[in-house]
Design a protein around this motif. Structure first.
Motif, PDB file in Angstrom:
ATOM      1  N   GLU A 185      42.332  -5.448 -85.542  1.00 15.53           N
ATOM      2  CA  GLU A 185      43.802  -5.642 -85.181  1.00 15.53           C
ATOM      3  C   GLU A 185      44.703  -6.176 -86.658  1.00 15.53           C
ATOM      4  O   GLU A 185      45.759  -5.830 -86.902  1.00 15.53           O
ATOM      5  N   GLN A 195      55.413 -11.441 -83.195  1.00 14.92           N
ATOM      6  CA  GLN A 195      54.936 -10.310 -81.955  1.00 14.92           C
ATOM      7  C   GLN A 195      53.250 -10.515 -82.134  1.00 14.92           C
ATOM      8  O   GLN A 195      52.513 -10.257 -81.268  1.00 14.92           O
ATOM      9  N   SER A 254      51.031 -12.273 -83.522  1.00 10.85           N
ATOM     10  CA  SER A 254      50.596 -13.372 -83.129  1.00 10.85           C
ATOM     11  C   SER A 254      50.249 -13.546 -81.402  1.00 10.85           C
ATOM     12  O   SER A 254      48.878 -14.098 -80.972  1.00 10.85           O
ATOM     13  N   VAL A 255      51.063 -12.950 -80.655  1.00  9.48           N
ATOM     14  CA  VAL A 255      50.998 -12.935 -79.396  1.00  9.48           C
ATOM     15  C   VAL A 255      49.693 -11.751 -79.059  1.00  9.48           C
ATOM     16  O   VAL A 255      48.850 -12.206 -78.239  1.00  9.48           O
ATOM     17  N   GLU A 256      49.759 -10.845 -79.595  1.00  8.02           N
ATOM     18  CA  GLU A 256      48.681  -9.771 -79.468  1.00  8.02           C
ATOM     19  C   GLU A 256      47.237 -10.334 -79.914  1.00  8.02           C
ATOM     20  O   GLU A 256      46.398 -10.247 -79.445  1.00  8.02           O
ATOM     21  N   LYS A 273      46.391 -13.513 -80.277  1.00  9.88           N
ATOM     22  CA  LYS A 273      45.628 -14.430 -79.565  1.00  9.88           C
ATOM     23  C   LYS A 273      44.905 -14.042 -78.319  1.00  9.88           C
ATOM     24  O   LYS A 273      43.842 -14.747 -78.272  1.00  9.88           O
ATOM     25  N   LYS A 274      45.195 -12.933 -77.932  1.00 10.36           N
ATOM     26  CA  LYS A 274      44.222 -12.507 -76.927  1.00 10.36           C
ATOM     27  C   LYS A 274      42.857 -12.165 -77.276  1.00 10.36           C
ATOM     28  O   LYS A 274      41.830 -12.265 -76.775  1.00 10.36           O
ATOM     29  N   THR A 275      43.086 -11.582 -78.473  1.00  7.34           N
ATOM     30  CA  THR A 275      41.629 -11.102 -78.975  1.00  7.34           C
ATOM     31  C   THR A 275      40.834 -12.258 -79.451  1.00  7.34           C
ATOM     32  O   THR A 275      39.636 -12.566 -79.493  1.00  7.34           O
ATOM     33  N   TRP A 276      41.386 -13.266 -79.935  1.00  6.41           N
ATOM     34  CA  TRP A 276      41.051 -14.419 -80.566  1.00  6.41           C
ATOM     35  C   TRP A 276      40.241 -15.201 -79.591  1.00  6.41           C
ATOM     36  O   TRP A 276      39.130 -15.736 -79.844  1.00  6.41           O
ATOM     37  N   GLY A 277      40.716 -15.263 -78.393  1.00  6.71           N
ATOM     38  CA  GLY A 277      40.081 -15.893 -77.273  1.00  6.71           C
ATOM     39  C   GLY A 277      40.099 -17.486 -77.416  1.00  6.71           C
ATOM     40  O   GLY A 277      41.152 -17.879 -77.921  1.00  6.71           O
ATOM     41  N   ASP A 278      39.397 -17.949 -76.572  1.00  5.38           N
ATOM     42  CA  ASP A 278      39.357 -19.711 -76.366  1.00  5.38           C
ATOM     43  C   ASP A 278      38.632 -20.332 -77.483  1.00  5.38           C
ATOM     44  O   ASP A 278      38.622 -21.628 -77.214  1.00  5.38           O
TER      45      ASP A 278
END
Length: 244
Positions: A142, A216, A218-220, A222-227
């Motif tokens: 990404e 924008q 960062s939104v995408e 964040k999903k890949t980054w996870g918890d």
């Protein structure tokens, strides 16, 4: 020389990575004296602060007064706003001239003329750079898309020298073989986003489009980054080293 960093000098001082101790452990034995070093394009003074542990005096210069204002202070560091290609320093003044993530902005011929003039006989020049950070396969993919596609057209042409690890820059010195290094951190997600905002291409994008592409992305991402609260972030570091 271009000044792409004055406007985000505060971000630069907070989020730009430093350099590994192993790099200085390799470099210091090569330098015959430790009287004075010149850190050219010092930015927020990361390299100058490291050199202050080894040299009597460190002269740290930058074209940006805003960068100097945010730089790290030490008693033996002398900061000044100077042009790398036409400095006020004396002949044969320095044991070491070092440039970190900046030489691609310089006029090579003029700058090397200054190096030859200000560096002592037998003195060392070190040119350091680092590549796009690595985290894991999914995040890397990404980030690479953001780097090459979204912000790709907004990078200055000089960025190509970083992409090829300075292999194509002129280097008129007796070259010393240098190993590769790595800067490793454990960063929270917001630190990664803060770092992305220091990219000169992001600032060019904002000026042209009146929108920050990192928001924008960062939104995408964040999903890949996870918890995970933190992840290991690695910056590949490369260096060319030479002697006068």
């Amino acid at each position: 020389m271009k000044d792409n960093f004055s406007k985000q000098s505060d971000l630069y001082s907070r989020f730009r990575p430093g350099y590994p101790k192993k790099l200085f452990d390799f470099l210091m034995p090569l330098i015959p004296g430790k009287t004075a070093a010149w850190d050219v394009g010092t930015g927020n003074g990361q390299v100058a602060a490291a050199l202050s542990e080894y040299f009597n005096k460190v002269y740290a210069t930058d074209l940006s007064a805003a960068q100097i204002e945010n730089a790290r202070t030490k008693k033996n560091i002398i900061y000044s706003v100077e042009n790398a290609e036409a400095s006020s320093f004396s002949d044969n003044q320095f044991d070491l001239v070092i440039v970190a993530q900046a030489i691609h902005w310089f006029d090579f011929n003029k700058f090397y003329g200054e190096v030859m003039r200000t560096l002592k006989p037998g003195g060392v020049i070190a040119v350091i750079g680092y590549d796009v950070f690595r985290i894991n396969k999914a995040i890397n993919e990404e980030v690479d898309r953001f780097y090459r596609q979204k912000t790709g057209p907004y990078w200055d042409k000089e960025r190509a020298y970083i992409d090829d690890h300075y292999s194509s820059i002129p280097f008129p010195f007796k070259e010393i073989s240098s190993p590769k290094f790595e800067m490793n951190y454990y960063w929270e997600f917001d630190q990664v986003i803060g770092y992305l905002n220091t990219w000169s291409a992001v600032q060019h994008y904002i000026r042209k489009n009146n929108v920050n592409p990192v928001e924008q992305f960062s939104v995408e991402l964040k999903k890949t980054w996870g918890d995970a609260s933190k992840r290991k972030v690695s910056f590949p570091v490369f260096m060319r080293t030479g002697r006068k």
